[in-house]
Enzyme design. Structure first.
Site, PDB file in Angstrom:
ATOM      1  N   HIS A   7       0.928  -1.360  -0.035  1.00  0.00           N
ATOM      2  CA  HIS A   7       0.100  -0.020  -0.101  1.00  0.00           C
ATOM      3  C   HIS A   7       0.920   1.423   0.008  1.00  0.00           C
ATOM      4  O   HIS A   7       1.692   1.279   0.824  1.00  0.00           O
ATOM      5  CB  HIS A   7      -0.830  -0.020   1.199  1.00  0.00           C
ATOM      6  CG  HIS A   7      -1.958  -1.066   1.306  1.00  0.00           C
ATOM      7  ND1 HIS A   7      -3.355  -0.939   1.275  1.00  0.00           N
ATOM      8  CD2 HIS A   7      -1.678  -2.396   1.657  1.00  0.00           C
ATOM      9  CE1 HIS A   7      -3.736  -2.147   1.216  1.00  0.00           C
ATOM     10  NE2 HIS A   7      -2.955  -3.129   1.746  1.00  0.00           N
ATOM     11  N   GLU A 194      -8.097 -12.373   6.536  1.00  0.00           N
ATOM     12  CA  GLU A 194      -7.197 -11.713   7.600  1.00  0.00           C
ATOM     13  C   GLU A 194      -7.685 -11.489   8.779  1.00  0.00           C
ATOM     14  O   GLU A 194      -7.276 -12.176   9.813  1.00  0.00           O
ATOM     15  CB  GLU A 194      -6.528 -10.449   6.777  1.00  0.00           C
ATOM     16  CG  GLU A 194      -5.559  -9.453   7.362  1.00  0.00           C
ATOM     17  CD  GLU A 194      -5.465  -8.293   6.907  1.00  0.00           C
ATOM     18  OE1 GLU A 194      -6.098  -7.911   6.423  1.00  0.00           O
ATOM     19  OE2 GLU A 194      -4.333  -7.791   7.303  1.00  0.00           O
ATOM     20  N   ASP A 271       3.085  -5.738   2.393  1.00  0.00           N
ATOM     21  CA  ASP A 271       1.567  -5.059   2.768  1.00  0.00           C
ATOM     22  C   ASP A 271       1.998  -3.615   3.009  1.00  0.00           C
ATOM     23  O   ASP A 271       1.370  -2.540   2.185  1.00  0.00           O
ATOM     24  CB  ASP A 271       1.286  -5.740   4.103  1.00  0.00           C
ATOM     25  CG  ASP A 271      -0.244  -5.339   4.290  1.00  0.00           C
ATOM     26  OD1 ASP A 271      -0.999  -5.149   3.264  1.00  0.00           O
ATOM     27  OD2 ASP A 271      -0.911  -5.476   5.230  1.00  0.00           O
TER      28      ASP A 271
END
Ligand code: ADE
Ligand code: ZN
Length: 326
Positions: A7, A194, A271
């Site tokens: 991200h 998740e 991530d």
């Protein structure tokens, strides 16, 4: 090295915040990197994905203009190129960058330009995934994100995602959105398995997701695991992030290597490099310390290549580049 899941807002080099905050007219809570880090990284005792996601407030507040989005994307691409990545699919949620009146299209174009600029002079190639957000009141914003992905597919954008608080807003509620994405032939991945269980992954697959973000809880359901292996659904696994969000309790319990050995299409990703204080090299180092062989590492890159949201001929060229470096 390839990273399919990172991200933009959670991966910015900490030093860059001083420039971004000044450009955006935002006051920072500290005047140096050491002082700023606690505001940008997940705490050691982070309890959940919800607490982890609180760390995005500051980066998002510094990214509300075309200029700052450009600088951020440029800075990140430069860093990834320096680290030796050959391909990265960066993602961000354009709807979070509209506080000062930007349109989603303006935000997206600024990030595309920044990525292009930042990778100049490096071997890095990039794609951009647009994140829709889990939430209650943002149906129109999500539909607009999907429409922008359709319009810009192949012109800087490579796919669509669903991010945010999975335990609060279940995947099954986003059927309309992904039905539209599928009709428009937009490749998509969904954060699932998740903070929520196997049903979330099952819903994502039923919508037509080709990849699953994280997916660690696939291990809780044997039939689902068999389906994921049989269909070679790409699992975008992010070990450090999973430990911080408490998707997995302890490192040695992380299922990435076990899943790879069962034949699942596991990939390893960061991530959020800054929130998680990690890099792709660190993630690999940890897997090697857990006994990953060179052959298994090769398999990770093959899986990443297969899962990449790229046209086949571009995958072949990238594959040659990756194999050269193994
Ligand atoms: N946004 C940034 N990191 C995320 C994660 N791990 N899960 C869901 N949304 C996110
Ligand atoms: Zn993520």
């Amino acid at each position: 090295m390839i990273d399919l899941h990172l991200h933009l807002d959670g991966s910015l080099p900490p030093e860059l915040f001083f420039k971004l905050a000044a450009m955006e007219g935002v006051g920072l809570p500290a005047g140096d990197v050491d002082g700023l880090l606690p505001y940008l990284t997940a705490p050691r005792d982070c309890k959940s994905l919800n607490e982890f996601l609180e760390k995005f407030a500051l980066p998002v507040s510094c990214l509300q203009s075309e200029e700052t989005l450009f600088e951020a994307a440029r800075g990140l691409a430069k860093e990834l190129g320096r680290e030796g990545l050959v391909y990265a699919e960066v993602r961000f949620a354009p709807q979070l960058h509209r506080q000062k009146g930007l349109t989603q299209r303006q935000a997206i174009q600024a990030v595309i330009r920044g990525l292009e600029k930042g990778r100049e002079g490096t071997s890095l190639k990039t794609g951009l995934i647009l994140c829709c957000m889990r939430g209650r009141d943002n149906r129109e914003e999500n539909l607009e994100t999907a429409a922008q992905a359709a319009a810009l597919l192949g012109a800087g954008v490579c796919g669509l995602d669903l991010a945010g608080a999975e335990a609060l807003y279940p995947t099954r509620d986003f059927e309309e959105l992904f039905c539209k994405a599928r009709k428009e032939n937009i490749p998509f991945t969904i954060h699932a398995g998740e903070a929520d269980g196997p049903d979330s992954i099952r819903a994502a697959l039923s919508f037509g997701a080709r990849r699953i973000g994280h997916g660690v809880r696939v291990t809780e359901d044997k039939a689902l695991l068999e389906e994921v292996i049989r269909k070679q659904v790409t699992l975008e696994m992010c070990v450090t992030s999973n430990l911080q969000t408490k998707a997995v309790r302890e490192g040695r319990e992380h299922p990435a290597l076990w899943l790879l050995r069962q034949g699942a299409a596991v990939t390893i990703n960061t991530d959020d490099m800054t929130v998680c204080k990690t890099t792709i090299s660190e993630e690999l180092k940890w897997l090697r310390s857990m006994g990953m062989t060179r052959e298994e590492e090769r398999k990770l890159w093959e899986n990443a290549l297969k899962g990449a949201f790229l046209p086949e001929e571009e995958k072949e060229a990238l594959g040659r580049e990756v194999r050269l470096r193994l």
